[in-house]
Design a protein around this motif. Structure first.
Motif, PDB file in Angstrom:
ATOM      1  N   PRO A  52     -99.173 -86.169 -71.121  1.00  0.00           N
ATOM      2  CA  PRO A  52     -98.069 -86.740 -70.352  1.00  0.00           C
ATOM      3  C   PRO A  52     -97.730 -88.169 -70.802  1.00  0.00           C
ATOM      4  CG  PRO A  52     -99.632 -85.677 -68.902  1.00  0.00           C
ATOM      5  CD  PRO A  52    -100.262 -85.714 -70.263  1.00  0.00           C
ATOM      6  N   VAL A  70     -91.071 -87.977 -67.593  1.00  0.00           N
ATOM      7  CA  VAL A  70     -92.468 -87.822 -67.994  1.00  0.00           C
ATOM      8  C   VAL A  70     -92.544 -86.466 -68.677  1.00  0.00           C
ATOM      9  CG1 VAL A  70     -94.868 -87.656 -67.242  1.00  0.00           C
ATOM     10  CG2 VAL A  70     -93.297 -89.231 -66.081  1.00  0.00           C
ATOM     11  N   ARG A  71     -92.926 -86.503 -69.962  1.00  0.00           N
ATOM     12  CA  ARG A  71     -92.956 -85.281 -70.774  1.00  0.00           C
ATOM     13  C   ARG A  71     -94.335 -85.133 -71.388  1.00  0.00           C
ATOM     14  NH1 ARG A  71     -92.186 -84.051 -76.209  1.00  0.00           N
ATOM     15  NH2 ARG A  71     -91.863 -86.244 -76.670  1.00  0.00           N
ATOM     16  N   ASP A  72     -94.838 -83.923 -71.403  1.00  0.00           N
ATOM     17  CA  ASP A  72     -96.108 -83.638 -72.064  1.00  0.00           C
ATOM     18  C   ASP A  72     -95.833 -83.505 -73.553  1.00  0.00           C
ATOM     19  OD1 ASP A  72     -98.377 -82.345 -73.208  1.00  0.00           O
ATOM     20  OD2 ASP A  72     -98.978 -81.723 -71.201  1.00  0.00           O
ATOM     21  N   LEU A  79     -92.290 -82.914 -67.134  1.00  0.00           N
ATOM     22  CA  LEU A  79     -93.022 -82.854 -65.877  1.00  0.00           C
ATOM     23  C   LEU A  79     -92.236 -83.476 -64.735  1.00  0.00           C
ATOM     24  CD1 LEU A  79     -96.496 -83.896 -67.327  1.00  0.00           C
ATOM     25  CD2 LEU A  79     -95.601 -81.577 -66.966  1.00  0.00           C
ATOM     26  N   ALA A  80     -91.386 -84.466 -65.051  1.00  0.00           N
ATOM     27  CA  ALA A  80     -90.569 -85.137 -64.033  1.00  0.00           C
ATOM     28  C   ALA A  80     -89.444 -85.896 -64.719  1.00  0.00           C
ATOM     29  CB  ALA A  80     -91.423 -86.107 -63.218  1.00  0.00           C
ATOM     30  N   ARG A  88     -91.793 -94.588 -61.117  1.00  0.00           N
ATOM     31  CA  ARG A  88     -92.321 -93.478 -61.907  1.00  0.00           C
ATOM     32  C   ARG A  88     -93.078 -92.532 -60.979  1.00  0.00           C
ATOM     33  NH1 ARG A  88     -95.373 -95.621 -66.668  1.00  0.00           N
ATOM     34  NH2 ARG A  88     -96.632 -96.483 -65.030  1.00  0.00           N
ATOM     35  N   PRO A  89     -92.762 -91.245 -61.015  1.00  0.00           N
ATOM     36  CA  PRO A  89     -93.475 -90.288 -60.170  1.00  0.00           C
ATOM     37  C   PRO A  89     -94.931 -90.153 -60.599  1.00  0.00           C
ATOM     38  CG  PRO A  89     -91.744 -89.191 -61.438  1.00  0.00           C
ATOM     39  CD  PRO A  89     -91.736 -90.627 -61.815  1.00  0.00           C
ATOM     40  N   GLN A  90     -95.766 -89.856 -59.678  1.00  0.00           N
ATOM     41  CA  GLN A  90     -97.179 -89.636 -59.969  1.00  0.00           C
ATOM     42  C   GLN A  90     -97.338 -88.257 -60.603  1.00  0.00           C
ATOM     43  OE1 GLN A  90     -99.674 -91.839 -59.635  1.00  0.00           O
ATOM     44  NE2 GLN A  90     -98.150 -93.315 -58.979  1.00  0.00           N
ATOM     45  N   THR A  91     -97.795 -88.250 -61.839  1.00  0.00           N
ATOM     46  CA  THR A  91     -98.125 -87.006 -62.532  1.00  0.00           C
ATOM     47  C   THR A  91     -99.507 -87.187 -63.134  1.00  0.00           C
ATOM     48  OG1 THR A  91     -97.032 -87.773 -64.548  1.00  0.00           O
ATOM     49  CG2 THR A  91     -95.745 -86.381 -63.086  1.00  0.00           C
ATOM     50  N   ALA A  94    -100.362 -89.349 -66.562  1.00  0.00           N
ATOM     51  CA  ALA A  94     -99.170 -89.985 -67.144  1.00  0.00           C
ATOM     52  C   ALA A  94     -99.463 -91.410 -67.581  1.00  0.00           C
ATOM     53  CB  ALA A  94     -98.031 -89.972 -66.142  1.00  0.00           C
TER      54      ALA A  94
END
Length: 96
Positions: A52, A70-72, A79-80, A88-91, A94
């Motif tokens: 991430p 957010v990209r893997d 992811l978001a 920033r979202p919680q992933t 990340a």
């Protein structure tokens, strides 16, 4: 074809978008005070993780607005997505 979810236009094909680099990179407070090596680090050195990663994207063939995602980087899966300036979202795992 992969779909990317633009925060304003909704899901669109990936060919409508352009990658803009690592997200959340702060512009130097006093750029005129940086030496050449420090400036080169700011301009050219970026993280390159496997997993991430927070990135900037532009919907160049649509609304032309920038957003963060957010990209893997291993699976290429998004992811978001979230607007520029947004939190920033919680992933899991990340990085900035």
């Amino acid at each position: 074809m992969q779909l990317i979810d633009c925060p304003w236009c909704g899901p669109r094909e990936e060919v409508e978008f352009h990658y803009g680099g690592q997200a959340h990179v702060e512009y130097p407070a006093a750029p005129a005070e940086l030496d050449d090596e420090q400036w080169a680090h700011y301009v050219f050195f970026r993280d390159n993780p496997k997993g991430p990663f927070a990135e900037r994207w532009n919907h160049s063939a649509g609304c032309r607005r920038w957003f963060n995602a957010v990209r893997d980087t291993h699976t290429y899966r998004f992811l978001a997505v979230y607007p520029m300036g947004g939190a920033r979202p919680q992933t899991p795992g990340a990085r900035a």
